[in-house]
Design a protein around this motif. Sequence first.
Motif, PDB file in Angstrom:
ATOM      1  N   GLU A  53       0.826  -1.209   0.000  1.00 46.58           N
ATOM      2  CA  GLU A  53       0.000   0.000   0.000  1.00 46.58           C
ATOM      3  C   GLU A  53       0.859   1.257   0.000  1.00 46.58           C
ATOM      4  O   GLU A  53       0.513   2.254  -0.646  1.00 46.58           O
ATOM      5  CB  GLU A  53      -0.971  -0.034   1.178  1.00 46.58           C
ATOM      6  N   ARG A  78       0.622   3.866  -3.069  1.00 43.07           N
ATOM      7  CA  ARG A  78       0.258   5.264  -2.796  1.00 43.07           C
ATOM      8  C   ARG A  78       1.288   6.219  -3.388  1.00 43.07           C
ATOM      9  O   ARG A  78       0.975   7.354  -3.733  1.00 43.07           O
ATOM     10  CB  ARG A  78       0.119   5.501  -1.285  1.00 43.07           C
ATOM     11  N   HIS A  93      -7.796   1.177   2.130  1.00 41.29           N
ATOM     12  CA  HIS A  93      -7.199   0.106   1.320  1.00 41.29           C
ATOM     13  C   HIS A  93      -7.441   0.312  -0.168  1.00 41.29           C
ATOM     14  O   HIS A  93      -7.432  -0.649  -0.948  1.00 41.29           O
ATOM     15  CB  HIS A  93      -7.773  -1.243   1.751  1.00 41.29           C
ATOM     16  N   LEU A 138      -4.928  -1.126  -2.732  1.00 41.38           N
ATOM     17  CA  LEU A 138      -4.954  -2.586  -2.822  1.00 41.38           C
ATOM     18  C   LEU A 138      -6.196  -3.078  -3.560  1.00 41.38           C
ATOM     19  O   LEU A 138      -6.127  -3.995  -4.383  1.00 41.38           O
ATOM     20  CB  LEU A 138      -4.906  -3.187  -1.411  1.00 41.38           C
TER      21      LEU A 138
END
Length: 207
Positions: free
Chosen positions: A25, A29, A108, A111
């Motif tokens: 993650e 990001r 999330h 993901l």
Amino acid sequence: MPRKPQVSRQQRRAAVETRLMEAAERLMRDGDSFTDLSVDRLATEAGISRATFYIYFEDKGDLIRRLAGRVFGELSDDAGVWWNAADRRDPGDLEVSMRRIIDSYRRHQALITALNEMSSYDASVATTYRQLLNGISVDLSGVITRGQTDGTIRSELPAQPVASALTWMVERACHQNLPHQPSDYDAELAAALAQIIWGALYLEKMN
């Protein structure tokens, strides 16, 4: 000297999963695509060796299927805020549940986006994605059936198809809107989803 408690393989795997989820993650990001991330890059970011990765996972597809199970477990718990209190017939419970689902999706988002992308070319990931959402819709179907039994939810509704449609509606609304909207949009979306679901199911109007 007391012996240290032994850590089971399952506990070690869970710890590795957590580190890899956080690593993936972080990298996504920062702009990386999960498809382009190598096992070496993921392992290095997570502070584990490549060999350790392969002790627990067959490949990146296996990893993302495992991580998807964790994320959708959170989403199911969020939905449970309403499900577990459905007999109170309080629309506030439904809206809180939608807010929590949206919060988890935001957390999330990278993901879940990767999971959607991989579903387009990896049949096993696509199957996992469908199964996880189907599991949520089965639980929602139970809520609908119980409400029909006590006379609070429309009796003419076919429980499972309606549950599936509403589950996918929430998933698609989050997937299509949240990546392009600021966080102050979330409350508006939660209220809209709650109103749609309540109106579709319940005989009484949402206050």
